[in-house]
Design an enzyme around this catalytic site. Structure first.
Site, PDB file in Angstrom:
ATOM      1  N   GLU A 142     -12.794  -1.755   6.494  1.00  0.00           N
ATOM      2  CA  GLU A 142     -12.097  -2.077   7.735  1.00  0.00           C
ATOM      3  C   GLU A 142     -12.318  -3.540   8.049  1.00  0.00           C
ATOM      4  OE1 GLU A 142      -9.590   0.759   9.221  1.00  0.00           O
ATOM      5  OE2 GLU A 142     -10.119  -1.192  10.078  1.00  0.00           O
ATOM      6  N   SER A 180      -4.302   7.064  12.825  1.00  0.00           N
ATOM      7  CA  SER A 180      -3.855   7.122  14.223  1.00  0.00           C
ATOM      8  C   SER A 180      -5.058   7.304  15.160  1.00  0.00           C
ATOM      9  CB  SER A 180      -2.885   8.284  14.421  1.00  0.00           C
ATOM     10  OG  SER A 180      -3.597   9.507  14.399  1.00  0.00           O
ATOM     11  N   GLN A 212       0.866  -1.191   0.000  1.00  0.00           N
ATOM     12  CA  GLN A 212       0.000   0.000   0.000  1.00  0.00           C
ATOM     13  C   GLN A 212       0.898   1.236   0.000  1.00  0.00           C
ATOM     14  OE1 GLN A 212      -1.957   0.883   3.708  1.00  0.00           O
ATOM     15  NE2 GLN A 212      -3.662   1.903   2.686  1.00  0.00           N
ATOM     16  N   GLY A 213       0.845   2.002  -1.060  1.00  0.00           N
ATOM     17  CA  GLY A 213       1.711   3.189  -1.166  1.00  0.00           C
ATOM     18  C   GLY A 213       0.931   4.468  -0.950  1.00  0.00           C
ATOM     19  N   SER A 250       1.434   6.591   2.454  1.00  0.00           N
ATOM     20  CA  SER A 250       2.206   7.556   3.252  1.00  0.00           C
ATOM     21  C   SER A 250       3.487   7.984   2.549  1.00  0.00           C
ATOM     22  CB  SER A 250       2.566   6.942   4.609  1.00  0.00           C
ATOM     23  OG  SER A 250       1.413   6.458   5.234  1.00  0.00           O
TER      24      SER A 250
END
Ligand SMILES: Cc1cc2nc3c(=O)[nH]c(=O)nc-3n(C[C@H](O)[C@H](O)[C@H](O)COP(=O)(O)OP(=O)(O)OC[C@H]3O[C@@H](n4cnc5c(N)ncnc54)[C@H](O)[C@@H]3O)c2cc1C
Lengths: 359, 390
Positions: free
Chosen positions: B248, B373, B130-131, B133
């Site tokens: 999710e 977060s 998964q790119g 961040s």
């Protein structure tokens, strides 16, 4: 898998909620709180509880009840908590449970129909002064069918027609008018609920022959209290969110400040978990699941901790007005404090969790 | 109220259980086994095992059969998650693909993408990264600056991704790339499906605080990708990403509970071994964690019920994430408290090997960061579930 309230349970909840909103709102609650000389059991509310089946919920159909379970009862308890509603609903329902669980057929036929309709109010005296809520630590001593000892706090002992008293060897029914029984009102800061002490000095008492009813009764009391707490917490949060949207400081609603947002978000998570936990514990008790005792202690400790936090936050995030007598925050806060302490506080239930999972 | 599974679902449990029993060597279930292997070897073994499991029909449990899935119920997925943990099965090596990419492809992918992506992923022929961040764009994903410039029917990509899980083992990466000068931060981004085995892509491992290197950096220097290898419309990558992140791990709360509950029991064993199991404070701390774990289980049953009723959970996923990640972290804090000075000894002692547990305790520090977060989740809960003003 269906872990949720069904349509009828949701309807039951909204019936209670609507009744309180329209017929017994916070102004009415406050009038009861301020009338310290009164019995704290408003007639209108008691009448509704009898007519609308709130008192009949756990009474078997053969005794004119609805024959439902703890899942249904916790629905009512939660709404009463959310409305910080006064009156002896909980102690009367619990006394009924004692009779249903431990009473003889004759005792059940004599008492249950009248408890179901609200003809009689009743209460339970399960803990001695300074003691813990445990079947092994009953407040009364039994000798030749007579009880001696002192229990407190007991809810609404002044208007109870029957007191279910816990002794070392089981549960008894005590007539408050009998010789050797003295009931004293105790003033207490949660004005939404009247409490007192029950002192027995060789008072005549009628045993409930069923065994193990005392432990079962304590678990049911813990679940209904946990549900009341979940209702108190949810309503405290709802009101705090509403205030956060409307109250402005520094040119913006205070609810837009992250310090407040994050605290309220955590409370939302905690209250949601408490609601799940109460629902599960109620089901576990109804179904007699092997993990029922653990579930009850999870529910009571979680709901107690969360309600105290949520009502404390209600005061904090209202600022100065939240600290006034005039504001409703203290009604929720004081009810949460009282309910968190009765039928096992957070520490006691955590110790029971430890005993069950650590040994 | 009905907390049981259907007969079909229980039958599925039996089949899965026997397959797992026959296909997991005892040695693999020993705590610390996987950590004792060189990481490349452990990755390869898990990759192969997972492929065999897929061939046996135990993958894509709730996905439609037309995409290579099993066509099972949400209940079967919950059972799958639970049994995988109970059997101490190896963890998936393709989590980001299976959890996020596959359902997004099924929802909005082209016919070719559905055919070319899902099957090979299930068989672990392609490991996905998964790119999202970047050094300058974490929580604020839309601040990303990796750029793609159109060249014929391709894009030429330059930029950097960071903290990319499986960077060193990845075959392909679904990357958020700015392909158009959008009029706002959220426009002009595309989700490109880039082959990592090409000269313009370099993956460098990063050492994590635990000492492991599960994630790394991915550098794009004139990397090439076909313009058709875009998931969702060109320039609409923000919408694609929001859809992707909405998948999710709802129903797997039951699996998490099973795993964390076992960890609780392991911590209790350590407390006993160190003579601290009767200390009132330790008991209170453990019991508080246990209560939160039980709440996680009830919550998972609630989520499963909602999914079975066809309800969209929406932002409630943020609540789920907060409950499991904060509880997991608290549990390992309690472990540190109970183990005391022993907690930091990175060397097994007689009857007391805390190293696998220390690894969990370290890992618990990451779960409140990745996948949104805790602070970001609290913003979402406050604004979208409670309706507090932005
Ligand atoms: C183990 C691990 C694996 C990962 N795997 C991947 C992966 O495979 N692919 C990938 O793309 N990324 C991955 N990540 C990266 C992860 O998604 C980011 O670390 C995360 O989104 C946070 O971004 P950041 O690190 O830039 O922190 P920042 O966004 O810079 O945050 C720093 C701090 O500020 C807080 N903060 C930020 N915004 C707000 C706000 N609006 N309000 C309040 N507080 C705020 C954060 O909560 C944090 O505490 C991984 C990370 C870890 C730890």
């Amino acid at each position: 898998m269906f872990f949720a309230l069904d349509a009828e349970q949701l309807t039951f909840a909204s019936t209670v909620r609507d009744f309180l909103a329209h017929r017994f709102d916070l102004d009415k609650v406050r009038a009861v709180v301020d009338d310290t000389a009164g019995d704290g059991a408003p007639a209108a509310l008691w009448k509704a509880a009898g007519e609308q089946g709130w008192l009949a919920v756990l009474v078997p159909e053969e005794h004119d009840g609805l024959g439902l379970g703890m899942v249904d009862a916790q629905v009512i308890a939660r709404e009463l908590g959310a409305g910080v509603a006064p009156g002896p609903w909980a102690p009367t329902v619990l006394a009924g449970e004692a009779v249903r669980l431990g009473g003889s057929a004759e005792q059940q036929a004599r008492l249950l129909p009248r408890l179901a309709t609200g003809q009689l109010a009743a209460t339970v005296a399960l803990r001695g002064e300074g003691g813990r809520y445990a079947a092994a630590e009953a407040p009364f001593e039994a000798r030749d069918g007579r009880l001696t000892g002192r229990a407190l706090p007991v809810e609404y002992p002044g208007i109870a027609h029957t007191i279910v008293a816990a002794a070392g060897d089981g549960l008894y029914l005590v007539d408050p008018a009998a010789p050797g029984v003295s009931v004293t009102a105790l003033s207490a800061y949660d004005g939404t609920t009247r409490v007192g002490a029950v002192e027995l000095d060789g008072a005549e008492a009628e045993p409930l022959p069923g065994i193990d009813a005392a432990a079962a009764l304590l678990d049911r009391a813990a679940v209904l209290t946990a549900s009341d707490l979940a209702g108190v917490a949810r309503e405290a949060l709802r009101r705090t969110v509403a205030y956060g949207r409307e109250r402005e400081q520094f040119g913006r609603p205070v609810g837009s400040f992250q310090a407040i947002k994050h605290a309220l978000a955590d409370l939302h998570v905690g209250i949601t978990m408490a609601e799940h936990a109460v629902l599960f514990a109620a089901h576990a008790v109804d179904a007699g699941l092997p993990g029922a005792a653990l579930a009850v202690s999870v529910a009571k400790s979680k709901a107690g901790e969360t309600a105290v936090a949520a009502t404390g936050a209600m005061i904090q995030y209202h600022g100065g007005i939240g600290y006034t007598w005039e504001h409703e925050a203290h009604l929720f806060y004081k009810r949460a404090k009282r309910q968190a302490a009765v039928f096992g506080d957070v520490t006691m239930h955590r110790e029971r969790i430890a005993a069950l999972t650590i040994g | 109220m009905d907390l049981t599974y259907t007969e079909d679902e229980e039958q599925f449990r039996d089949e899965l259980r026997s397959w797992l029993r026959a296909n997991i060597p005892d040695e693999w279930t020993r705590p610390g086994f996987w950590r004792s292997l060189p990481s490349d070897e452990s990755f390869r073994m898990r990759r192969d095992w997972e492929r065999d499991k897929a061939m046996a029909g135990f993958a894509g449990i709730e996905w439609p059969v037309e995409f290579g899935g099993r066509g099972g119920t949400p209940g079967m997925k919950a059972i799958y998650d639970e049994e995988m943990v109970a059997a101490r099965a190896p963890q998936t090596v393709n989590a980001l693909g299976l959890t996020f990419l596959a359902p997004t492809v099924m929802a909005i992918g082209t016919a070719e993408q559905k055919r070319d992506i899902i099957g090979p992923m299930l068989r672990n022929e392609v490991i996905w990264c998964q790119g999202f961040s970047e050094p300058g764009a974490g929580s604020d994903l839309a601040a990303l600056s990796t750029r793609g410039v159109r060249d014929g029917d391709e894009f030429v990509v330059n930029g950097q991704k960071v903290w990319t899980t499986n960077a060193s083992h990845g075959d392909k990466i679904f990357a958020m790339v700015r392909t158009e000068p959008g009029d706002s931060k959220h426009r002009g981004i595309s989700m490109l499906l880039i082959d990592m085995h090409q000269p313009g892509v370099e993956a460098r491992p990063l050492r994590q605080l635990s000492g492991d290197s599960e994630f790394g950096e991915v550098f794009f220097t004139d990397a090439r990708v076909k313009a058709t290898d875009c998931l969702g419309s060109l320039g609409e990558g923000w919408g694609t990403a929001m859809l992707l992140l909405s998948f999710e791990r709802g129903a797997s709360g039951i699996g998490q509970y099973t795993e964390f509950r076992r960890q609780y029991d392991e911590i209790v064993r350590v407390a006993r071994r160190l003579g601290r199991a009767q200390e009132p404070v330790a008991r209170q701390q453990l019991a508080r964690c246990l209560a939160e774990l039980e709440c996680l289980r009830y919550h998972a049953m609630h989520v499963l019920t909602q999914v079975e009723q066809g309800r969209d959970l929406g932002s409630e996923a943020s609540l789920t994430k907060l409950q499991w990640s904060e509880t997991f972290q608290d549990l390992w804090e309690v472990f540190d408290d109970i183990a005391g000075p022993e907690a930091v000894l990175a060397q097994p002692r007689p009857g007391l090997d805390l190293i696998p547990m220390q690894a969990q305790a370290f890992w618990s520090r990451s779960v409140t960061i990745w996948g949104g977060s805790s602070q970001v989740q609290r913003n979402i809960v406050a604004e979208r579930l409670l309706g507090l003003p932005r």
